[in-house]
Write an enzyme that holds these catalytic residues in place. Structure first.
Site, PDB file in Angstrom:
ATOM      1  N   HIS A  43      -1.474   3.204  -7.451  1.00  0.00           N
ATOM      2  CA  HIS A  43      -2.786   3.806  -7.729  1.00  0.00           C
ATOM      3  C   HIS A  43      -2.623   5.249  -8.202  1.00  0.00           C
ATOM      4  O   HIS A  43      -3.218   6.173  -7.659  1.00  0.00           O
ATOM      5  CB  HIS A  43      -3.684   3.737  -6.492  1.00  0.00           C
ATOM      6  CG  HIS A  43      -3.946   2.357  -5.992  1.00  0.00           C
ATOM      7  ND1 HIS A  43      -4.522   1.382  -6.769  1.00  0.00           N
ATOM      8  CD2 HIS A  43      -3.661   1.765  -4.788  1.00  0.00           C
ATOM      9  CE1 HIS A  43      -4.619   0.258  -6.078  1.00  0.00           C
ATOM     10  NE2 HIS A  43      -4.095   0.460  -4.890  1.00  0.00           N
ATOM     11  N   LYS A  74       0.825  -1.203   0.000  1.00  0.00           N
ATOM     12  CA  LYS A  74       0.000   0.000   0.000  1.00  0.00           C
ATOM     13  C   LYS A  74       0.864   1.259   0.000  1.00  0.00           C
ATOM     14  O   LYS A  74       2.061   1.198  -0.213  1.00  0.00           O
ATOM     15  CB  LYS A  74      -0.967  -0.015   1.184  1.00  0.00           C
ATOM     16  CG  LYS A  74      -1.935  -1.198   1.185  1.00  0.00           C
ATOM     17  CD  LYS A  74      -2.798  -1.251  -0.068  1.00  0.00           C
ATOM     18  CE  LYS A  74      -3.864  -0.186  -0.117  1.00  0.00           C
ATOM     19  NZ  LYS A  74      -4.775  -0.322  -1.280  1.00  0.00           N
TER      20      LYS A  74
END
Length: 355
Positions: A94, A76
């Protein structure tokens, strides 16, 4: 000397997964890969297991001081400091589909001269990810949606073994058999990894499930979609799509739909197929009401769903990933799978005017 891979501690407190399990770390060290694993208070695997596997151990968050040739491996988001990123980072950034914060992350790489080998874009020649958490994301998300729809979702969320989730779903099936009201769900993207996991969880819970793929979304029957109780969005796309659901749909007097489980979580991106909410949900508040009609409409949008089953999801992901870590080069990635990931990084830099 061999390639140096540094497995970092995840800064998000609810993130218990690891991209590399100890048993696969052992396979890499046997083959000459140098591995450093940071200590972590929340990782599902104990640090001692990595040490026994032949890994060196470092303190949490010490990766910024790693040698320049290091590949920093995580899952993450990175912490905000250091701002300038000088290493090669392997994780889910992302940042390429117009997500909020994407351009800011890319600027951190240009500031430090580092590179992002985004795991989402580490794909084979058929454009399929070499490793993915999709099944577990779909399974966990649909499980939460089923429990919420039946009034049995306990919060805040905690991680569990799959056997515990299965037991909870079996309990829903048993209670549903005596209920007068049938709960029905529709899974969009049902044939993919996420969709497969979602369908298996819903059916285990005794929830009648409609499976939609490309033909059904190309000619969307909106009234039929709104006639279900639960919508699971498991679409994976890198191109803008026509929305499955809009805010206007929530005012439809014929709407039965009361729960959206957005596994994809493309919030803020032009690829978002369900633009009906403005922020992600959390482990403390996994489901949030966004419309007070009859029925009320609630959204479940957690962007680390597989961490609810950290042991199983980490081991499955690591089993697929570790052989590809053997193909990393000391002077940069040379295997086609990593070259594709670097190409995606460079294209994104150019698109944002940073390349």
């Amino acid at each position: 000397m061999g390639v140096l891979v540094w497995v970092r501690h995840e800064s998000r407190v609810t993130e218990r997964r690891a991209p590399l399990a100890p048993e696969h770390a052992r396979e890499l060290t046997r083959r000459g890969v140098r591995l450093v694993v940071e200590e972590s208070p929340q990782r599902i695997f104990p640090i001692d297991a990595y040490a026994v596997a032949g890994c060196a151990v470092a303190g949490a968050g010490t990766w910024p001081s790693a040698p320049p040739e290091t590949y920093v491996l995580g899952l993450k988001e990175l912490p905000p400091q250091p701002y300038a990123l000088s290493h090669r980072h392997i994780y889910f950034g992302h940042a390429y589909r117009g997500q909020p914060g994407g351009a800011a992350l890319l600027r951190r790489f240009t500031a430090g001269g580092g590179e992002l080998l985004d795991l989402e874009y580490a794909v084979d020649s058929a454009d399929r990810r070499i490793a993915a958490f999709g099944y577990w994301a779909g399974y966990a998300g649909a499980s939460l949606a089923a429990l919420y729809a039946r009034g049995r979702l306990d919060t805040p969320l905690t991680h569990r073994a799959k056997s515990a989730w299965d037991a909870a779903l079996d309990g829903l099936r048993a209670s549903g058999q005596s209920s007068r009201r049938t709960v029905e769900a529709v899974v969009v993207g049902a044939k993919g990894r996420c969709g497969t996991g979602a369908c298996e969880a819903l059916e285990r819970a005794g929830i009648r499930t409609t499976r939609w793929g490309t033909p059904e979304t190309a000619h969307l029957d909106r009234r039929l979609l709104l006639a279900h109780d639960i919508l699971v969005n498991a679409i994976g796309t890198s191109a803008p799509v026509h929305p499955l659901l809009t805010k206007d749909d929530l005012d439809d007097p014929a709407r039965r739909l009361g729960v959206l489980c957005d596994v994809t979580c493309d919030l803020g991106s032009p690829c978002n197929a369900v633009p009906v909410y403005d922020r992600l949900t959390t482990w403390q508040e996994p489901v949030r009401r966004v419309h007070d009609g009859d029925p009320a409409f609630a959204v479940l949008a957690l962007d680390n769903l597989p961490s609810l089953l950290p042991m199983e999801s980490s081991r499955a992901y690591s089993a697929d990933l570790w052989p590809h870590l053997l193909t990393l080069g000391t002077d940069g990635p040379v295997a086609p799978v990593w070259a594709r990931s670097i190409d995606a990084f460079r294209v994104s830099l150019a698109r944002t005017g940073l390349g």
